[in-house]
Design a protein around this motif. Structure first.
Motif, PDB file in Angstrom:
ATOM      1  N   GLU A  52       0.833  -1.209   0.000  1.00  0.00           N
ATOM      2  CA  GLU A  52       0.000   0.000   0.000  1.00  0.00           C
ATOM      3  C   GLU A  52       0.858   1.245   0.000  1.00  0.00           C
ATOM      4  O   GLU A  52       1.828   1.333   0.754  1.00  0.00           O
ATOM      5  CB  GLU A  52      -0.892   0.030   1.258  1.00  0.00           C
ATOM      6  CG  GLU A  52      -2.116  -0.810   1.104  1.00  0.00           C
ATOM      7  CD  GLU A  52      -3.126  -0.549   2.214  1.00  0.00           C
ATOM      8  OE1 GLU A  52      -3.371   0.617   2.548  1.00  0.00           O
ATOM      9  OE2 GLU A  52      -3.661  -1.544   2.730  1.00  0.00           O
ATOM     10  N   LYS A  71      -2.177  -1.048  -3.635  1.00  0.00           N
ATOM     11  CA  LYS A  71      -3.302  -0.183  -3.338  1.00  0.00           C
ATOM     12  C   LYS A  71      -2.702   1.206  -3.182  1.00  0.00           C
ATOM     13  O   LYS A  71      -1.907   1.432  -2.269  1.00  0.00           O
ATOM     14  CB  LYS A  71      -3.998  -0.630  -2.057  1.00  0.00           C
ATOM     15  CG  LYS A  71      -5.153   0.274  -1.707  1.00  0.00           C
ATOM     16  CD  LYS A  71      -5.845  -0.125  -0.417  1.00  0.00           C
ATOM     17  CE  LYS A  71      -6.947   0.883  -0.126  1.00  0.00           C
ATOM     18  NZ  LYS A  71      -7.373   0.833   1.277  1.00  0.00           N
ATOM     19  N   LEU A  77      -3.203   5.315  -2.685  1.00  0.00           N
ATOM     20  CA  LEU A  77      -4.067   6.431  -2.326  1.00  0.00           C
ATOM     21  C   LEU A  77      -3.275   7.717  -2.500  1.00  0.00           C
ATOM     22  O   LEU A  77      -2.054   7.717  -2.382  1.00  0.00           O
ATOM     23  CB  LEU A  77      -4.532   6.312  -0.870  1.00  0.00           C
ATOM     24  CG  LEU A  77      -5.553   5.225  -0.544  1.00  0.00           C
ATOM     25  CD1 LEU A  77      -5.744   5.117   0.954  1.00  0.00           C
ATOM     26  CD2 LEU A  77      -6.886   5.504  -1.244  1.00  0.00           C
ATOM     27  N   PHE A 106      -7.309   9.213 -11.041  1.00  0.00           N
ATOM     28  CA  PHE A 106      -7.315   8.314  -9.880  1.00  0.00           C
ATOM     29  C   PHE A 106      -8.670   8.361  -9.173  1.00  0.00           C
ATOM     30  O   PHE A 106      -8.749   8.672  -7.992  1.00  0.00           O
ATOM     31  CB  PHE A 106      -6.195   8.709  -8.908  1.00  0.00           C
ATOM     32  CG  PHE A 106      -4.819   8.672  -9.508  1.00  0.00           C
ATOM     33  CD1 PHE A 106      -4.105   7.476  -9.539  1.00  0.00           C
ATOM     34  CD2 PHE A 106      -4.252   9.814 -10.063  1.00  0.00           C
ATOM     35  CE1 PHE A 106      -2.835   7.435 -10.102  1.00  0.00           C
ATOM     36  CE2 PHE A 106      -2.983   9.773 -10.630  1.00  0.00           C
ATOM     37  CZ  PHE A 106      -2.277   8.579 -10.646  1.00  0.00           C
ATOM     38  N   GLN A 153      -9.384   7.207  -5.460  1.00  0.00           N
ATOM     39  CA  GLN A 153      -8.089   7.005  -4.807  1.00  0.00           C
ATOM     40  C   GLN A 153      -7.559   8.256  -4.105  1.00  0.00           C
ATOM     41  O   GLN A 153      -6.566   8.188  -3.394  1.00  0.00           O
ATOM     42  CB  GLN A 153      -7.047   6.546  -5.844  1.00  0.00           C
ATOM     43  CG  GLN A 153      -7.282   5.131  -6.355  1.00  0.00           C
ATOM     44  CD  GLN A 153      -6.303   4.786  -7.461  1.00  0.00           C
ATOM     45  OE1 GLN A 153      -6.573   5.006  -8.634  1.00  0.00           O
ATOM     46  NE2 GLN A 153      -5.154   4.286  -7.085  1.00  0.00           N
TER      47      GLN A 153
END
Ligand SMILES: Nc1ncnc2c1ncn2[C@@H]1O[C@H](COP(=O)(O)OP(=O)(O)OP(=O)(O)O)[C@@H](O)[C@H]1O
Ligand SMILES: [Mg+2]
Lengths: 255, 154
Positions: A140, A174, A176, A200, A203
């Motif tokens: 992540e 993942k 963000l 995105f 996200q």
């Protein structure tokens, strides 16, 4: 337990500011959080008010000289820190052939943080061995972004690195994003944000962290924004960002 | 397509390439070397010793040589089985040649296993040789900084 790398090879975008304040806000919300300073500059430790320049940290754990658990410093309730240590710079230059250079961080973390909810890694502004270690150790990433054109250019560069790792390591991150230094007075800012939302969707964390003088002031006092100015808008921005992070509150494309 | 008309303050869209490879992970324009380049200071002449081993095959010492072929996809799900296979082979042979030509996808767990085996082999004064490594095998080992440990020639 989740390991999240706070990453952007562009300097000064707010990686450390996001690490410090998001970690503290999550800890205040009752989560068990560990923050790792993977930047030889050691700004994360300083921002928490820790000044231990000569003492080892993640460096010794990566070199397998110490168990990572020995390197933990409790800095706040629910929040612990692992400093960078003086030899992290050496690791960035490492050509030692007997060490699995890309796996140093992954091997150091191993199963040592199963008692934690989150482990955050504050990454350096580079794209060398330390970043490779961070990308290999985690699934992540959280990308802090400023609201200007060159930040988009830098993001393009970062995403190509990330995709290269995905392809070679057969995994999918993942990812963000967080608008960590949003200059509301500039016209280009909202366009940069729109661009991010469209590339995105789902996200970009819902809360925007605005540019604010208080955020630049707190590191020198070794305080997080929640301590330095708990009633400020910046403090509530970070509390709200923590909620976004926990509840998956994100932005979608403008329809 | 992402650049709408309102976007007049952004002249050039650096993220435009991301549209082209939605889903499929392809090579990127900015393919950049994230790991420091391997210095070729340490020349083991692995290639020479490797080919001689491959050629020797059935001649002297053949009783203690083994060859193992790797499959195309090596992932954590298969790592236990592979571990058992390699461990038992290492127990009875002094040299294992691991034919890595077919590898099209390999993950961190599998590469970690190879590192561990290579270290075990050194302790036992035995040898593990990765023969004919595929491009993907080399790329992945390189990304993890394992070329030297695994003695894989890029
Ligand atoms: N939202 C903000 N408003 C005002 N100042 C900010 C904000 N975010 C970060 N800063 C300030 O900008 C500077 C750079 O931020 P920070 O150190 O967090 O970035 P970084 O990405 O970690 O930098 P580096 O790449 O050097 O590690 C610091 O002085 C910080 O206090
Ligand atoms: Mg920083």
């Amino acid at each position: 337990m989740k390991v999240i790398a706070i990453i952007n090879q562009k300097g000064g975008v707010g990686k450390t500011t996001t690490s410090v304040n998001l970690c503290h806000a999550l800890a205040e919300a009752g989560k068990k959080v560990t923050a790792i300073d993977l930047d030889p500059q050691g700004h994360l430790a300083v921002s928490f008010g820790i000044r231990v320049q000569q003492q080892g940290g993640i460096d010794e754990a990566m070199l397998a000289e110490k168990n990572i658990r020995q390197q933990i410093i409790a800095v706040r309730n629910n929040l612990q820190l692992i400093t960078s240590g003086p030899r992290l710079r050496e690791i960035e230059q490492l050509t030692e052939s007997r060490l699995p250079r890309g796996l140093l961080l992954k091997n150091a973390l191993h199963e040592n943080f199963n008692d934690q909810d989150f482990v955050f890694i504050d990454c350096p502004p580079s794209s060398g061995l330390l970043i490779a270690n961070a990308l290999i150790a985690t699934d992540e990433i959280l990308i802090p972004m400023t609201s200007d054109f060159l930040a988009l250019q830098g993001l393009s560069h970062l995403m190509s690195t990330v995709k290269r790792f995905e392809k070679t390591m057969q995994k999918k991150y993942k990812a963000l994003l967080v608008m960590s230094r949003y200059a509301s007075t500039r016209r280009i800012s909202s366009q940069v944000l729109n661009n991010l939302r469209s590339y995105f969707p789902g996200q970009v964390l819902a809360t925007i962290i605005r540019e604010a003088a208080v955020l630049a002031e707190c590191p020198s006092f070794g305080k997080t924004i929640l301590e330095y100015s708990p009633k400020s808008r910046s403090a509530s921005d970070f509390r709200s960002l923590a909620t976004d992070f926990l509840e998956g509150r994100v932005m979608y494309e403008d329809k | 397509m992402k650049t709408n008309e309102k976007n007049n303050l952004i002249g050039f869209d650096p993220l435009a390439w991301m549209d082209d490879n939605a889903g499929e992970i392809k090579d990127q324009p900015e393919e950049e070397q994230i790991m420091p380049d391997q210095e070729d200071e340490e020349q083991y002449d692995e290639a020479a010793s490797l080919s001689s081993h491959l050629e020797e095959g059935g001649t002297e010492d053949s009783a203690s040589d083994a060859e193992i072929n790797l499959e195309a996809t090596l992932t954590i799900q298969k790592v236990l089985i592979l571990h058992e296979k390699l461990k038992s082979s290492l127990a009875v042979n002094s040299t294992i040649v691991i034919n890595s030509a077919a590898v099209a996808a390999i993950d961190t767990a599998t590469l970690q296993l190879f590192v561990a085996l290579k270290k075990t082999a050194v302790k036992l004064q035995k040898e593990i040789i990765f023969a004919l490594p595929s491009q993907r095998f080399i790329e992945s080992a390189k990304l993890l900084g394992l070329l030297e440990i695994l003695e894989v020639k890029a």
